[in-house]
Design an enzyme around this catalytic site. Structure first.
Site, PDB file in Angstrom:
ATOM      1  CB  CYS A   1      -0.665  -0.257   1.170  1.00  0.00           C
ATOM      2  SG  CYS A   1      -1.523   1.496   1.347  1.00  0.00           S
TER       3      CYS A   1
ATOM      4  CB  CYS B   1       0.814   1.213   4.783  1.00  0.00           C
ATOM      5  SG  CYS B   1      -0.653   0.123   4.986  1.00  0.00           S
TER       6      CYS B   1
ATOM      7  CG  ASN C   1      -3.417  13.464  -5.765  1.00  0.00           C
ATOM      8  OD1 ASN C   1      -2.123  12.215  -5.993  1.00  0.00           O
ATOM      9  ND2 ASN C   1      -4.611  12.902  -5.887  1.00  0.00           N
TER      10      ASN C   1
ATOM     11  CG  HIS D   1      -3.877  -1.450   4.184  1.00  0.00           C
ATOM     12  ND1 HIS D   1      -3.854  -0.509   3.654  1.00  0.00           N
ATOM     13  CD2 HIS D   1      -4.351  -2.319   3.257  1.00  0.00           C
ATOM     14  CE1 HIS D   1      -3.973  -0.659   2.369  1.00  0.00           C
ATOM     15  NE2 HIS D   1      -4.948  -2.191   2.197  1.00  0.00           N
TER      16      HIS D   1
ATOM     17  CG  ASN E   1     -13.899   9.474  -4.471  1.00  0.00           C
ATOM     18  OD1 ASN E   1     -14.565   9.869  -4.399  1.00  0.00           O
ATOM     19  ND2 ASN E   1     -12.623   9.564  -5.235  1.00  0.00           N
TER      20      ASN E   1
ATOM     21  CB  SER F   1      -7.460   3.307  -7.107  1.00  0.00           C
ATOM     22  OG  SER F   1      -6.653   4.312  -6.280  1.00  0.00           O
TER      23      SER F   1
ATOM     24  CG  HIS G   1      -4.350   3.468   4.396  1.00  0.00           C
ATOM     25  ND1 HIS G   1      -3.340   2.647   4.758  1.00  0.00           N
ATOM     26  CD2 HIS G   1      -4.621   4.146   4.808  1.00  0.00           C
ATOM     27  CE1 HIS G   1      -2.473   2.631   6.300  1.00  0.00           C
ATOM     28  NE2 HIS G   1      -2.899   4.273   5.879  1.00  0.00           N
TER      29      HIS G   1
ATOM     30  CG  HIS H   1      -6.902   7.746   1.000  1.00  0.00           C
ATOM     31  ND1 HIS H   1      -7.682   6.804   0.617  1.00  0.00           N
ATOM     32  CD2 HIS H   1      -7.365   8.885  -0.450  1.00  0.00           C
ATOM     33  CE1 HIS H   1      -7.573   6.203  -0.597  1.00  0.00           C
ATOM     34  NE2 HIS H   1      -7.775   7.773  -1.585  1.00  0.00           N
TER      35      HIS H   1
ATOM     36  CD  GLN I   1      -8.441  12.424  -3.680  1.00  0.00           C
ATOM     37  OE1 GLN I   1      -7.429  12.722  -4.818  1.00  0.00           O
ATOM     38  NE2 GLN I   1      -9.008  10.889  -4.486  1.00  0.00           N
TER      39      GLN I   1
ATOM     40  CG  HIS J   1     -24.249  21.816   3.411  1.00  0.00           C
ATOM     41  ND1 HIS J   1     -23.030  22.677   2.709  1.00  0.00           N
ATOM     42  CD2 HIS J   1     -24.339  20.769   2.104  1.00  0.00           C
ATOM     43  CE1 HIS J   1     -23.947  23.333   1.048  1.00  0.00           C
ATOM     44  NE2 HIS J   1     -24.036  22.351   1.149  1.00  0.00           N
TER      45      HIS J   1
ATOM     46  CG  PHE K   1     -26.197   1.435 -12.995  1.00  0.00           C
ATOM     47  CD1 PHE K   1     -25.048   1.552 -13.174  1.00  0.00           C
ATOM     48  CD2 PHE K   1     -26.244  -0.104 -12.326  1.00  0.00           C
ATOM     49  CE1 PHE K   1     -23.904   0.243 -13.006  1.00  0.00           C
ATOM     50  CE2 PHE K   1     -26.036  -1.326 -12.104  1.00  0.00           C
ATOM     51  CZ  PHE K   1     -24.764  -1.341 -11.985  1.00  0.00           C
TER      52      PHE K   1
ATOM     53  CB  VAL L   1     -26.849   5.101 -16.744  1.00  0.00           C
ATOM     54  CG1 VAL L   1     -25.750   4.845 -15.908  1.00  0.00           C
ATOM     55  CG2 VAL L   1     -28.064   3.799 -16.383  1.00  0.00           C
TER      56      VAL L   1
ATOM     57  CG  PHE M   1     -34.860   9.504 -17.815  1.00  0.00           C
ATOM     58  CD1 PHE M   1     -35.571   9.733 -18.215  1.00  0.00           C
ATOM     59  CD2 PHE M   1     -34.896   9.744 -16.515  1.00  0.00           C
ATOM     60  CE1 PHE M   1     -36.979  11.003 -17.879  1.00  0.00           C
ATOM     61  CE2 PHE M   1     -36.413  10.778 -16.058  1.00  0.00           C
ATOM     62  CZ  PHE M   1     -36.930  11.453 -16.855  1.00  0.00           C
TER      63      PHE M   1
END
Ligand SMILES: O=P(O)(O)O[C@H]1O[C@H](CO)[C@@H](O)[C@H](O)[C@H]1O
Ligand SMILES: O=P(O)(O)O[C@H]1O[C@H](CO)[C@@H](O)[C@H](O)[C@H]1O
Lengths: 377, 377
Positions: free
Chosen positions: A51, A54, A76, A115, A155, A163, A166, A168, A170, A325, A341, A343, A345
């Site tokens: 990782c 880590c 980053n 982790h 995320n 991806s 661990h 975290h 951003q 908020h 999903f 997507v 409509f």
């Protein structure tokens, strides 16, 4: 025939963005024959030598992480936004084809050395350190001359494009207010300027009504069983907004006073922020007994952060119209492996949901605040 | 330092929606460690006894499909929007919590009896029949008294939430113009009303400039190698918009005259529409040698469709400010299994892309118009 929001298709209006959302509650009966997500594995090691987040490990850029013991922030290695100087953009070849250079920076904020943990499994003092780190980055990046907005987000989960499990988040800081926060600010500003202040809700600058404070105030007055509130404490409330798009979307915000940014939080408000975050993320994990995937984002005052101001000056600071908020946008719909999903409509016309926000809130209220992995142990 | 759009992060403005998109071209070098999608299997049977869309099979609602030989349309068994009557919504409990009932209907439009085909593999006359069916549904649903907008779309591929590979699209007709088409219409209308007509591009109603016609006209004048045009024929152009969000997003639209809706197409325009659709979808499949996933949507005039009008009346029809166009939003980024996740920053702040639209267009231009499965055979 009487209107029943759990039976009749309808549209709800999102006053923060000016968009509509189509609610089709009868669709929850639809069988799902589509793609299922791989279940998220809860059996992660406490330390993973592969990782790049880590402690003590090397990152792809070649740098080595220190053996950090709490939170850790670094730039980053594949930043989407770069620091100045940036060359001026050429004149638009046609008025419909405009370019605006962007400057700023992207930080990664590791929540914890372990982790295998997530916000839902941290101790309260550990979550408070994450909050302190958010405040520090907001102040530091926000003080950079060209930075106009500091977007803090997380995320979580492979199905949200994360991806690395661990824990975290951003922070992308940029020289323009991005589309969504700018739209929200415009709606908050218009609300403050045009709506008569009638309720007992906390007021924003110049004693004007604050859209989100009015909204939270209203929701806290609805009888729990009918409402959208998931949890509350002295300073914060988590609710499924009336206009939620994602099945179990929530908003977390201070309800007792108008708070423009993280930098305005008092020590007591920070402690109850940690409490609310811990309780909400535990409920999320417990909903489908999995590490619940989501995108989370913090919306607040554009930067620079308000300098220390007298009460009167703060009242006059138009930027303070922002109400702090957090949005949580989780994709799961029916189980740990079946997501909604957005997507077809939704991409081409407008957001659509099956479950009503009231049903989602009831489901989240029914979840325990003891994490299922700890309940097992 | 000179500005280079393939190196310097920048924002582009989408004049159709008023939103921005952050372009970070240097990020394409980032290694991908995240979720990969299961490859789409090209080995489907021509007829699948389990498929609820194949000719002669039963659907989950219990109905049986006829043994159709071309296209086939039926009402969605799990419609998100239902026909009238619908009860009136109760008064809003608070001005921030409004409800608007929605009426209309949802149709499923099967493109072809064969389970294993897609638009990219149909013969031109077969695609023309799909186009005729779109026109028929647009007219029929659009003529229903309460219907204001007919949203035709296709979700293709499991990663786009499509639960059945049998070639089909959907049509959701509703009593309100949905958020995105309404936003686009507002921008087209404002453009027509405020922009001086200077270029030689086709004009909209009352001789006023049409946003998308102006845009297409400009793009067709850019030298191919630098531009965003993917393909063109006598009446249609497919291009990667200057402001594209998805890596290989395209827009397909008529370029030789202002066309408000599908119902306005001449026979020659329909034939070249089929040609453009065939060529674009073949290029998509060839890009990563897979059945390319996407959401596609047709945006056009709100309904009722324009009744037969004299030239002068048509000129005066304000609704005709709409210019017919199709959006293709495909998620794949690097290969048949690595997609772009619009999460985190994208959900919380604004759209972000790595590859520039010009690079995406060049990649699509380099693809063959012979489908890779036919090239093998
Ligand atoms: O109607 P389907 O194909 O079952 O469902 C799919 O398309 C719908 C319309 O875009 C979406 O709302 C669903 O989330 C998606 O899974
Ligand atoms: O920066 P990461 O985690 O590698 O990448 C992830 O988050 C970014 C910011 O939301 C997105 O642009 C990427 O699509 C996503 O995969």
């Amino acid at each position: 025939m009487e209107f029943d929001p759990t039976t009749h298709p309808h549209r709800r209006y999102n006053p923060l963005t000016g968009e509509h959302i189509l609610v089709s509650p009868h669709r929850t009966k639809r069988p799902w024959l589509g793609q299922v997500e791989p279940p998220s594995s809860p059996n992660l090691p406490q330390y993973d030598p592969q990782c790049y987040l880590c402690p003590g490990n090397s990152r792809s850029g070649g740098q080595k992480n220190p053996v950090y013991e709490s939170t850790y922030v670094f730039e980053n290695d594949f930043a989407a936004i770069l620091p100045p100087p940036a060359p001026a953009a050429p004149p638009a070849p046609h008025p419909l084809l405009t370019t605006e250079p962007v400057q700023g920076g992207c930080d990664v904020l590791i929540f914890h050395p372990r982790h295998d943990l997530t916000l839902a499994r941290l101790q309260l003092p550990e979550i408070e350190r994450v909050i302190e780190e958010w405040i520090r980055v907001y102040r530091k990046r926000g003080a950079e001359e060209h930075v106009k907005y500091v977007q803090i987000f997380e995320n979580k989960g492979a199905m949200m494009g994360c991806s690395n499990p661990h824990p975290h988040g951003q922070v992308w800081s940029l020289s323009a207010i991005p589309t969504l926060p700018a739209t929200e600010l415009a709606h908050m500003r218009a609300y403050a300027q045009t709506t008569p202040a009638t309720s007992g809700a906390p007021r924003g600058p110049r004693g004007r009504p604050c859209l989100l404070s009015e909204y939270a105030h209203y929701e806290l007055g609805v009888p729990e069983a009918e409402g959208r509130v998931v949890l509350r404490n002295e300073h914060w409330v988590a609710l499924v907004p009336w206009w939620a798009t994602w099945p179990f979307e929530t908003m977390l915000l201070p309800h007792h006073r108008h708070v423009p940014s993280l930098a305005h939080l008092t020590p007591a408000e920070k402690a109850s922020f940690a409490d609310a975050l811990a309780r909400l993320t535990k409920r999320y994990d417990n909903l489908f007994a999995c590490s619940f995937a989501y995108s989370m984002g913090i919306h607040q005052r554009p930067t620079p952060p308000a300098a220390p101001q007298s009460e009167a000056e703060a009242q006059d600071d138009e930027e303070n119209v922002a109400q702090l908020h957090l949005h949580f946008d989780p994709p799961l719909l029916r189980s740990a492996t079946v997501k909604k999903f957005l997507v077809g409509f939704e991409l081409m016309a407008e957001a659509q949901r099956d479950l009503t926000p009231e049903q989602a809130a009831a489901r989240l209220r029914a979840c325990s605040e003891v994490h299922y992995l700890d309940a097992l142990g």
